[in-house]
Design a protein around this motif. Structure first.
Motif, PDB file in Angstrom:
ATOM      1  N   SER A   7       0.981  -1.225  -0.344  1.00 48.40           N
ATOM      2  CA  SER A   7      -0.014   0.298   0.036  1.00 48.40           C
ATOM      3  C   SER A   7       0.817   1.497  -0.269  1.00 48.40           C
ATOM      4  N   ARG A   8       0.925   2.312  -0.537  1.00 48.67           N
ATOM      5  CA  ARG A   8       1.282   3.195  -0.914  1.00 48.67           C
ATOM      6  C   ARG A   8       0.713   4.927  -0.534  1.00 48.67           C
ATOM      7  N   SER A  14       1.704  10.703 -11.530  1.00 49.06           N
ATOM      8  CA  SER A  14       1.998  10.179 -13.068  1.00 49.06           C
ATOM      9  C   SER A  14       2.385   9.253 -12.624  1.00 49.06           C
ATOM     10  N   VAL A  15       2.693   7.801 -13.873  1.00 50.56           N
ATOM     11  CA  VAL A  15       3.924   6.848 -13.466  1.00 50.56           C
ATOM     12  C   VAL A  15       5.002   7.402 -13.439  1.00 50.56           C
ATOM     13  N   LEU A  22      10.308   6.730  -6.731  1.00 49.75           N
ATOM     14  CA  LEU A  22      10.680   5.138  -6.741  1.00 49.75           C
ATOM     15  C   LEU A  22      12.210   4.985  -6.538  1.00 49.75           C
ATOM     16  N   ASN A  23      12.982   5.968  -6.848  1.00 49.90           N
ATOM     17  CA  ASN A  23      14.395   6.376  -7.936  1.00 49.90           C
ATOM     18  C   ASN A  23      14.780   5.298  -9.434  1.00 49.90           C
ATOM     19  N   LEU A  24      13.662   4.589  -9.715  1.00 49.59           N
ATOM     20  CA  LEU A  24      13.914   3.310 -11.063  1.00 49.59           C
ATOM     21  C   LEU A  24      13.294   4.957 -12.170  1.00 49.59           C
ATOM     22  N   ARG A  27      15.131   2.834 -17.593  1.00 51.74           N
ATOM     23  CA  ARG A  27      15.518   1.471 -18.551  1.00 51.74           C
ATOM     24  C   ARG A  27      15.444   0.615 -17.754  1.00 51.74           C
ATOM     25  N   GLY A  28      14.687  -0.372 -18.992  1.00 55.38           N
ATOM     26  CA  GLY A  28      14.929  -1.822 -18.442  1.00 55.38           C
ATOM     27  C   GLY A  28      13.269  -2.294 -17.222  1.00 55.38           C
ATOM     28  N   VAL A  29      12.182  -1.070 -17.178  1.00 59.78           N
ATOM     29  CA  VAL A  29      11.309  -1.045 -17.000  1.00 59.78           C
ATOM     30  C   VAL A  29       9.463  -1.003 -17.339  1.00 59.78           C
ATOM     31  N   ALA A  30       9.095  -2.585 -16.569  1.00 53.96           N
ATOM     32  CA  ALA A  30       7.650  -2.345 -17.106  1.00 53.96           C
ATOM     33  C   ALA A  30       6.350  -2.572 -16.205  1.00 53.96           C
TER      34      ALA A  30
END
Length: 63
Positions: A7-8, A14-15, A22-24, A27-30
């Motif tokens: 839960s958040r 936005s996405v 989340l510090n992403l 790249r390489g993310v879906a």
């Protein structure tokens, strides 16, 4: 909202904003929202809601 089963809380985001939190870098993310893949081209404009279920998958090298 639930992100990868956790839960958040927080306001509308936005996405892309969620990935930033989340510090992403993307790249390489879906990203899937309620079982549907979110196209990368809409990450900036796609606003997430409180009742959304988000799954974020990252690619891993190896073998």
């Amino acid at each position: 909202m639930r992100v990868n089963g956790v839960s958040r809380t927080g306001g509308p985001v936005s996405v892309r904003g969620l990935l930033d939190e989340l510090n992403l870098d993307g790249r390489g993310v879906a990203v899937a929202r309620n079982g549907e893949i979110v196209p990368r081209s809409t990450w900036e404009s796609e606003l997430l809601r409180e009742d959304d279920v988000i799954e974020i998958v990252t690619a891993a090298a190896g073998g």
